[in-house]
Design an enzyme around this catalytic site. Structure first.
Site, PDB file in Angstrom:
ATOM      1  N   CYS A 132       3.194  -6.730   8.540  1.00 19.11           N
ATOM      2  CA  CYS A 132       3.673  -6.782   7.153  1.00 19.11           C
ATOM      3  C   CYS A 132       2.829  -7.724   6.298  1.00 19.11           C
ATOM      4  CB  CYS A 132       5.135  -7.223   7.143  1.00 19.11           C
ATOM      5  SG  CYS A 132       5.799  -7.401   5.488  1.00 19.11           S
ATOM      6  N   CYS A 135       4.814  -9.743   3.748  1.00 16.83           N
ATOM      7  CA  CYS A 135       5.541 -10.910   4.272  1.00 16.83           C
ATOM      8  C   CYS A 135       4.580 -12.055   4.592  1.00 16.83           C
ATOM      9  CB  CYS A 135       6.282 -10.556   5.561  1.00 16.83           C
ATOM     10  SG  CYS A 135       7.079  -8.964   5.546  1.00 16.83           S
ATOM     11  N   ASP A 136       3.434 -11.739   5.171  1.00 15.11           N
ATOM     12  CA  ASP A 136       2.606 -12.791   5.772  1.00 15.11           C
ATOM     13  C   ASP A 136       1.236 -12.990   5.127  1.00 15.11           C
ATOM     14  OD1 ASP A 136       4.598 -13.250   7.710  1.00 15.11           O
ATOM     15  OD2 ASP A 136       3.923 -11.511   8.824  1.00 15.11           O
TER      16      ASP A 136
END
Ligand code: NAP
Length: 324
Positions: A132, A135-136
């Site tokens: 992801c 997300c990261d």
């Protein structure tokens, strides 16, 4: 006895919840391990009609959820672990050890990210390995990273990562992307993205701190091996449908996606499927939303046609699917 339980809170599950709650079915919606489904880990959604400027995936999901709650949908943080068709109803086992009986069920449990299957993969997730970018990605500023895959997800992740990383390598096993033309063009024209064709990631290489420091690459054309220094690997090689609780109880196609018999109905009366758990062709948020709407309408019709009247006939369930 519940009238309707919906499994999943992605686009399909939440749209089903809006329709079912508005239709007076008072549904319970089970939020599993990834509330909000795949849109919760997406950035800008540019192709959902009605949002000409685009809308953030998590915001779209949040709006759908409050719309369903406004009509009275009940949300419960529990994961479905087992499912038994009984005569005239369905018995659901939840991870909190409780059992929930319901007349109808909409399975909108979506699909989960696929991984490469390399050693140490599970341990490395969160330590320089992720599926992801949204997300990261921001954790990897001014360092080189790589994306694995050649579809729209890989293209989208690579483009997103250019905001942070110093360099984005796109490692793909063939010599052409399967992503849409517009995404392919954006990727190939981007000065920060370097595609590495006909190549697979053969090994994750970690530093003394246990974090990703590089990958060992293997050319599928020549067999030559090389090392590529990257601080994070973003795996974007597609998804697997979340059908585990239904194994052996609901028919699936050759790729493991739930099979529908008519509309959104599955082979088990009272069970309907919607969204990515039953679709590997369209896989779009708007399509999942439409499918969720159809499943709610199908469940409503089923309940009307099979109203529990004293002495009334309940829907026949295929014998091989009835639990002993
Ligand atoms: P996908 O289209 O199935 O692409 C998966 C990619 O991973 C393919 O390039 C495949 O290679 C590669 N791959 C699969 N298994 C692999 C393995 N074991 N090792 C290395 N590479 C592997 O999946 P997706 O990109 O997640 O997209 C899914 C659907 O969502 C598509 O319909 C897509 O259009 C849609 N989507 C749309 C958007 C958007 O419109 N903004 C964004 C994301 C996704 P091959 O090409 O060789 O098969």
């Amino acid at each position: 006895m519940e009238k309707l339980v919906i499994v999943g809170t992605g686009c399909a599950g939440l749209t089903a919840a809006v329709y079912a709650a508005r239709g007076g079915l008072n549904p319970i919606v089970l939020e599993g391990r990834q509330p909000g489904g795949q849109l919760s880990t997406t950035t800008l959604v540019e192709n959902f009609p009605g949002f000409p400027e685009g809308i953030d995936g998590p915001e779209l999901i949040m709006r759908m959820k409050s719309q369903a709650e406004n009509f009275g949908a009940r949300f419960r943080y529990a994961e479905l672990t087992g499912f038994e068709p009984k005569a005239g109803y369905l018995s659901l086992q939840l991870d909190d050890e409780e059992t929930l009986d319901t007349r109808t069920l909409i399975v909108a449990s979506g699909a989960a990210a696929r991984w490469l299957g390399l050693p140490n993969e599970t341990k490395l997730i969160g330590h320089g390995l992720t599926s992801c970018a949204t997300c990261d990605g921001a954790f990897y500023r001014n360092v080189p990273v790589c994306v694995v895959g050649g579809g729209d997800s890989a293209a989208e992740e690579a483009l997103f990562l250019t905001r942070f990383a110093s360099k984005v390598y796109l490692v793909h096993r063939r010599d052409a992307l399967r992503a849409s033309k517009i995404m392919t063009a954006r990727v190939l024209e981007h000065p920060k993205i370097e595609p590495i064709w006909n190549t697979r990631v053969a090994e994750y290489l970690t530093g003394e701190d246990g974090e990703m420091r590089a990958v060992r690459l293997e050319s599928l054309a020549t067999g030559a091996e090389s090392e590529l220094a990257v601080r994070c690997v973003f795996v974007a090689i597609g998804h697997e449908p979340n059908t585990k609780p239904f194994a052996g109880k609901l028919p699936v196609d050759t790729e493991g996606y739930l099979l529908k018999t008519r509309g959104t109905a599955t082979a088990v009366p009272g069970v309907f499927a919607a969204g990515d758990v039953s679709d590997h062709v369209y896989r779009q948020a708007i399509w999942a939303a439409g499918d969720g709407c159809a499943a709610a309408l199908d469940a409503e019709r089923y309940l009307t046609e099979h109203a529990e009247e004293p002495g009334g006939e309940l829907a026949p369930i295929p014998q091989e699917l009835v639990a002993a």
